[in-house]
Design an enzyme around this catalytic site. Structure first.
Site, PDB file in Angstrom:
ATOM      1  N   THR A  15      -6.120  10.979  16.272  1.00  0.00           N
ATOM      2  CA  THR A  15      -5.751   9.796  15.476  1.00  0.00           C
ATOM      3  C   THR A  15      -6.493   9.714  14.161  1.00  0.00           C
ATOM      4  O   THR A  15      -5.929   9.299  13.145  1.00  0.00           O
ATOM      5  CB  THR A  15      -6.046   8.516  16.291  1.00  0.00           C
ATOM      6  OG1 THR A  15      -5.246   8.541  17.447  1.00  0.00           O
ATOM      7  CG2 THR A  15      -5.734   7.256  15.510  1.00  0.00           C
ATOM      8  N   SER A  60      -4.712  15.338  20.894  1.00  0.00           N
ATOM      9  CA  SER A  60      -5.579  15.957  21.907  1.00  0.00           C
ATOM     10  C   SER A  60      -4.902  16.112  23.262  1.00  0.00           C
ATOM     11  O   SER A  60      -5.418  16.784  24.146  1.00  0.00           O
ATOM     12  CB  SER A  60      -6.906  15.213  22.028  1.00  0.00           C
ATOM     13  OG  SER A  60      -6.743  14.024  22.743  1.00  0.00           O
TER      14      SER A  60
END
Ligand code: ASP
Length: 343
Positions: A15, A60
């Site tokens: 992010t 991720s």
């Protein structure tokens, strides 16, 4: 005058560097130059900062053992050139990456600090700017000429944790990680307060990178009403070498004969079964209740207070060494990188 610290930032994605896709409106990883653009102050930072980026950067959820091998190789290649490393990583699987790297970087004597954010760095209210700047400061920090934190850590929202003790517990709060079974290595306010006595110091200053992992393992999380067919399917997976069994409370499981027999057969077929608790704090104590006594009798191993993330990556690491089952069983209860409290 002491020379400036040199730090390598490795951007994997997450992010912190994401932007909204114009097509779908969802957050997608963005390139690294754009990320640094949002912290112009870094140019004047009192350290030599170099950076490199995964191509392409990833959310991720797409991190895997290959990525851990890549990170280990990058750190090995650059180990002598830098005083420390900051890895920018999505928070979703950061605890797994931190745990894996702790095992893969044996005798680590320099800081490897993972951080990221809950809001992209381009947003005014982002937590990413502060996380990155403090992570850099921790990666640079020295006392008597030696790095203060020569460990793989996660820094997030004012807390520095030993990476292999962490768990992402909140998908919304800036305080996204906990380390229930080990206190923070540092707490950050006006000052960075290090808990020096809790920080591991390497016995030997000679990095041994390990790049072999074996993912022939499975995670079996117990729940009331588990279906025998599902358990059978998992335990009979071809090539399976180990199971992380997530049990209730202090290591308890159903005592149904079919269930115990399934586990017993697996153990007889040379599969390692490691019992970790579903609770986020506390420890497995095999034999404390009748409901864990049977597990102990058939040869299930107690994982103590290890996290699921550390248990999974420790098994991948040990299996990667092609050790015999007996040797793996000997190493599992031992703290290799501070991942569990030894009795
Ligand atoms: N989905 C993102 C990731 O893990 C979430 C984050 O970065 O916090 O890559």
């Amino acid at each position: 005058m002491a020379s400036k610290a040199s730090i390598l930032i490795i951007y994997t994605g997450g992010t912190i560097g994401m932007i909204k896709s114009e097509e779908t409106g969802s957050l997608v990883p963005f390139n690294f130059e754009n990320l640094l653009k949002y912290i112009p102050l870094l140019k004047n930072y009192d350290a030599e900062i170099s950076s490199l980026s995964f191509e392409p950067p990833v959310d991720s959820s797409n991190i895997n053992p290959e990525a851990w091998i890549q990170l280990t190789a990058i750190i090995e290649e650059n180990y002598d050139k830098y005083d420390g490393f900051v890895i920018l990583h999505g928070s979703d699987t950061m605890a797994y990456t931190a745990s894996a790297l702790s095992f893969m970087l044996e005798n680590l004597s320099k800081p490897v600090i993972l951080t990221g954010s809950q809001l992209p760095i381009g947003l005014l209210r982002t937590d990413g700017r502060e996380n990155l700047i403090v992570a850099l400061e921790i990666a640079c920090a020295k006392k008597d000429g030696k790095p203060i934190v020569p460990e793989v850590c996660i820094y997030f929202e004012n807390m520095l944790f030993r990476g292999n003790r962490t768990h992402k517990f909140n998908a919304e709060n800036f305080k996204a990680f906990i380390s229930s079974n080990y206190p923070p290595l540092a707490e950050v306010g006006v000052h960075i307060k290090y808990n020096h006595q809790l920080i591991r110091q390497p016995q030997i200053n000679f990095l041994i990178p390990h790049t072999k992992l074996n993912n022939n393992i499975a995670l079996l999380k117990l729940y009331p009403g588990m279906n025998k067919k599902v358990v059978d399917a998992i335990l009979n997976t071809e090539g399976l070498k180990a199971i992380v069994l997530e049990t209730f409370g202090s290591g308890n499981a159903p005592t149904d004969k079919w269930f115990i027999d399934c586990l017993k057969n697996a153990i007889q077929n040379d599969i390692v079964i490691l019992n970790v608790t579903q609770c986020k704090g506390g420890s497995v104590e095999l034999g404390k209740y009748e409901t864990s006594e049977l597990l102990k009798e058939i040869g299930v191993l107690g994982g103590g207070d290890i996290t699921t993330e550390a248990a999974i990556t420790k098994l991948m690491y040990l299996l990667g060494h092609e050790l015999k089952k007996k040797e793996i069983e000997k190493l599992l209860p031992i703290s290799l990188r501070g991942e569990l409290s030894e009795e």
